[in-house]
Design an enzyme around this catalytic site. Sequence first.
Site, PDB file in Angstrom:
ATOM      1  CB  SER A  71       2.884  -4.941   0.819  1.00 61.40           C
ATOM      2  OG  SER A  71       2.923  -6.246   0.317  1.00 61.40           O
ATOM      3  CE  LYS A 129       2.147  -9.385   1.957  1.00 61.37           C
ATOM      4  NZ  LYS A 129       2.875  -8.713   0.733  1.00 61.37           N
ATOM      5  CB  SER A 180       5.421  -6.871  -1.610  1.00 63.71           C
ATOM      6  OG  SER A 180       4.963  -5.690  -1.958  1.00 63.71           O
TER       7      SER A 180
HETATM    8  N1  GLN Z   1       4.851  -1.419  -4.318  1.00 64.81           N
HETATM    9  C1  GLN Z   1       4.454  -2.330  -5.202  1.00 64.81           C
HETATM   10  C2  GLN Z   1       2.808  -1.771  -5.334  1.00 64.81           C
HETATM   11  O1  GLN Z   1       2.510  -0.825  -4.474  1.00 64.81           O
HETATM   12  C3  GLN Z   1       4.456  -3.870  -5.028  1.00 64.81           C
HETATM   13  C4  GLN Z   1       3.402  -4.204  -4.056  1.00 64.81           C
HETATM   14  C5  GLN Z   1       3.763  -5.819  -3.932  1.00 64.81           C
HETATM   15  O2  GLN Z   1       4.516  -6.363  -4.589  1.00 64.81           O
HETATM   16  N2  GLN Z   1       2.766  -6.301  -3.376  1.00 64.81           N
HETATM   17  O3  GLN Z   1       1.870  -2.399  -6.228  1.00 64.81           O
END
Ligand code: GLN
Length: 485
Positions: A153, A78, A177
């Site tokens: 994400s 990532k 994520s």
């Molecule tokens: N969807 C969650 C957020 O928006 C998790 C994001 C993540 O785990 N990076 O914070």
Amino acid sequence: MDLKTITIDSLRKRLSEREVKAVDICQTALDRIESLAELNAFITVTPQSALARAEEIDRGVVRSEQLPPLAGVIIAVKDNMVIRDVRTTAGSRILYNYKPPYTATAIRRLEDAGALIIGKTNCFDFDMGSSTENSAYGPVKNPWDLSRVPGGSSGGSAVAVATGMVMVALGSDTGGSIRQPASLSGVVGLKPTYGRVSRYGLIAFGSSLDQIGPLTNCVEDSARILAIISGRDPQDSTSSNCPVDDYVSSINEDIKGLRVGVPREYYGEGLDAEVKTAIEDALRKLESSGAEVIDIKLPHTEYAVPVYYLIATAEASSNLARYDGVRYGFRAEEAASLKSMYSRTRDQGFGDEVKRRIMLGTYALSAGYYDQYYGKAQRVRSLIERDFKNAFEQCDVIATPTSPTPAFRLNEKTSDPLEMYLSDIYTITANLAGIPGISLPCGLTSGGLPVGIQLLGKHFNEALLLRTANNLERELGFNSRPPLS
Ligand code: GLN
């Protein structure tokens, strides 16, 4: 060679028996990345360095050297983890030209084990969100249905694995994520215990929540990757000294007598009916493997979303203070003063969601409100952690849906941030409590979209989590693949 079905173990055998060459595997991956470019899974591809390392592996084979554990394994990471001299953007415009001077520990450990890092995958602007739509580098599409999101994400990582562009990808998980995109894209995603994997070189979002973990096509590959990237790192004071178990050798042991807890709080309002059916079928498979399914209670679950969005935004607002146009990446032009350079850089460099969170977080941390918001959230976080502690006195593993719905449509939730926040309702509790969680595909909806089941374990008990997941994977026999793979 099909990178979607070959496992780390079988690749190693085929390399050492000289049936395949690392260079050819690497080329297969590069061709696939190019032919599936419309999915927008990658921000940067690094063919030269990957091919050069592949040649090294092949030379080792010719010299009959002992192959390293991840020889020739094609891995994407990532784009919020740094690799020396390779552009690292965190999905944000503010880092569009940032080339870091060092490499993240988890990536270095993979490279030392013989893996080939083939590029950096697309992600949400600073990992904030559940769909990978608002990346400054364009949205990622779901290979099961191009009009839908892959989750986020770590959406680029999930798609790269789901379509066999790579064998493995690293993601990061602050509130879900890794697990949520794994669920929406039909792959396995593991968030280790907080502190299991070094965060050195992971661009910080919520420092008390962030963890790096693998996305793979099978549970066994997750176990192999975790074994390599885990363990104490002097560069990260929050990385743990707890011994790293042999995740692979115990993975095939049975789960007879295992107590699987089912928290009713995770099966109520908002859960899609088809997702629910798929999870209930999977629970029956666990029972037919010899596990005992019991009801448990996690009474503070309803506070998880508000608590998470206070803690994550507070920590993000502090972590993101460093992007000021001086030290990293983008700098706005034509500013009349230093102060206006800071504010124009941040205004033009950050996306809307990042700005929203910086404002929320700064407010929650401001004098006079700190105790009322951040302090209170931390106290409720302890209650959520205690819920798990109590539950694990009655059961060994907890099973829940990973996401309340299957993949939703592109733009469906972008205008309503609260709707988007609810996508992680079942995953964020593990980050708040610091416990490990894994999502694995357990079925398809009638519309042909994957559904994932989440298993949660005790702190540092990834071995049992992986063993349970491996048994379930075998019992489920899920082998569907996206139409675009
Ligand atoms: N969807 C969650 C957020 O928006 C998790 C994001 C993540 O785990 N990076 O914070």
